[in-house]
Design an enzyme around this catalytic site. Structure first.
Site, mmCIF file in Angstrom:
data_model
loop_
_atom_site.group_PDB
_atom_site.id
_atom_site.type_symbol
_atom_site.label_atom_id
_atom_site.label_comp_id
_atom_site.label_asym_id
_atom_site.label_seq_id
_atom_site.Cartn_x
_atom_site.Cartn_y
_atom_site.Cartn_z
ATOM 1 C CG HIS A 1 6.499 2.896 -8.585
ATOM 2 N ND1 HIS A 1 7.746 3.456 -8.756
ATOM 3 C CD2 HIS A 1 5.646 3.944 -8.416
ATOM 4 C CE1 HIS A 1 7.646 4.776 -8.681
ATOM 5 N NE2 HIS A 1 6.376 5.103 -8.493
ATOM 6 C CD GLU B 1 6.895 11.645 -4.830
ATOM 7 O OE1 GLU B 1 7.120 10.892 -3.857
ATOM 8 O OE2 GLU B 1 5.867 12.325 -4.935
ATOM 9 C CB VAL B 2 10.275 5.911 -5.811
ATOM 10 C CG1 VAL B 2 11.148 4.745 -5.387
ATOM 11 C CG2 VAL B 2 9.681 6.622 -4.596
ATOM 12 C CG HIS C 1 1.057 5.013 -8.618
ATOM 13 N ND1 HIS C 1 1.165 5.641 -7.395
ATOM 14 C CD2 HIS C 1 2.189 5.348 -9.304
ATOM 15 C CE1 HIS C 1 2.294 6.334 -7.348
ATOM 16 N NE2 HIS C 1 2.937 6.176 -8.502
ATOM 17 N NE ARG D 1 -3.816 -2.353 1.928
ATOM 18 C CZ ARG D 1 -4.612 -2.792 0.945
ATOM 19 N NH1 ARG D 1 -4.876 -2.005 -0.080
ATOM 20 N NH2 ARG D 1 -5.144 -3.996 0.980
ATOM 21 C CG ASP D 2 1.424 5.562 -2.323
ATOM 22 O OD1 ASP D 2 1.949 5.572 -3.445
ATOM 23 O OD2 ASP D 2 1.620 6.472 -1.473
ATOM 24 C CB ILE D 3 3.631 5.697 2.645
ATOM 25 C CG1 ILE D 3 3.800 5.763 4.152
ATOM 26 C CG2 ILE D 3 4.176 6.925 1.957
ATOM 27 C CD1 ILE D 3 5.248 5.673 4.609
ATOM 28 C CG ASN E 1 3.954 8.977 -12.381
ATOM 29 O OD1 ASN E 1 3.229 9.375 -13.283
ATOM 30 N ND2 ASN E 1 3.572 8.959 -11.108
HETATM 31 P P1 AMP Z 1 6.011 8.214 -8.105
HETATM 32 O O1 AMP Z 1 5.809 9.698 -8.059
HETATM 33 O O2 AMP Z 1 5.265 7.562 -9.229
HETATM 34 O O3 AMP Z 1 7.484 7.854 -8.088
HETATM 35 O O4 AMP Z 1 5.330 7.641 -6.798
HETATM 36 C C1 AMP Z 1 6.041 7.264 -5.653
HETATM 37 C C2 AMP Z 1 5.009 6.840 -4.622
HETATM 38 O O5 AMP Z 1 5.669 6.136 -3.601
HETATM 39 C C3 AMP Z 1 4.237 7.990 -3.973
HETATM 40 O O6 AMP Z 1 2.844 7.809 -4.199
HETATM 41 C C4 AMP Z 1 4.592 7.840 -2.481
HETATM 42 O O7 AMP Z 1 3.514 8.140 -1.630
HETATM 43 C C5 AMP Z 1 5.009 6.380 -2.400
HETATM 44 N N1 AMP Z 1 5.929 6.046 -1.322
HETATM 45 C C6 AMP Z 1 7.073 6.677 -0.990
HETATM 46 N N2 AMP Z 1 7.672 6.050 0.034
HETATM 47 C C7 AMP Z 1 6.885 5.002 0.359
HETATM 48 C C8 AMP Z 1 6.953 3.965 1.344
HETATM 49 N N3 AMP Z 1 7.971 3.894 2.220
HETATM 50 N N4 AMP Z 1 5.966 3.046 1.387
HETATM 51 C C9 AMP Z 1 4.934 3.123 0.524
HETATM 52 N N5 AMP Z 1 4.816 4.061 -0.436
HETATM 53 C C10 AMP Z 1 5.770 4.999 -0.510
#
Ligand code: AMP
Length: 126
Positions: free
Chosen positions: A110, A105-106, A112, A34-36, A97
């Site tokens: 992944h 961001e990450v 969503h 689950r997304d945080i 993304n």
């Molecule tokens: P993106 O902008 O597509 O890279 O989305 C990164 C997603 O990772 C965001 O929706 C964040 O809320 C989620 N996220 C970041 N850190 C964590 C975590 N430790 N556990 C779960 N989701 C996370």
């Protein structure tokens, strides 16, 4: 230019067990959690366990087994979360993304999976 994977990203740390996650389902090659910061009642992230940065990296470089495992897991999540129209659910959106323009961001691939409410238009109007 080939993608350069940074193994210090937060999802790599989740995969190594260095930080916790709210796991929904795990397979040989993939993890769903689950997304945080959920943006909808259902907001699950599905990641491959391999070192891929984003969608085209994964689609071009992952093995057939990794790709099938990943895609089948997304289907199982939609079914078990009750959002698959094929199973009587009201629908969902899958978002992946990549890079700056998509505000990734990450830097670990992944998808969503979002559902549980009307998700509105695909993009904001400019
Ligand atoms: P993106 O902008 O597509 O890279 O989305 C990164 C997603 O990772 C965001 O929706 C964040 O809320 C989620 N996220 C970041 N850190 C964590 C975590 N430790 N556990 C779960 N989701 C996370």
């Amino acid at each position: 230019m080939p993608y350069d994977y940074d193994d210090q990203n937060i999802f790599a740390k989740i995969l190594r067990g260095e930080i916790p996650n709210d796991t929904v389902m795990e397979t040989e090659h993939s993890l769903a959690f689950r997304d945080i910061t959920p943006q909808a009642p259902v907001h699950v992230l599905v990641i491959p366990k391999g070192p891929y940065v984003c969608h085209d990296h994964f689609a071009a470089q992952a093995s057939d087994a990794e790709i099938v495992d990943f895609m089948r897991l997304t289907a199982r999540i939609c079914a078990t979360e009750g959002i698959s129209p094929g199973e009587g659910g009201e629908g969902f959106r899958v978002i992946g993304n990549a890079g700056e323009h998509a505000l990734q961001e990450v830097p670990h691939y992944h998808l969503h999976i979002l559902g549980g409410r009307n998700l509105g238009a695909l993009l904001e109007k400019q």
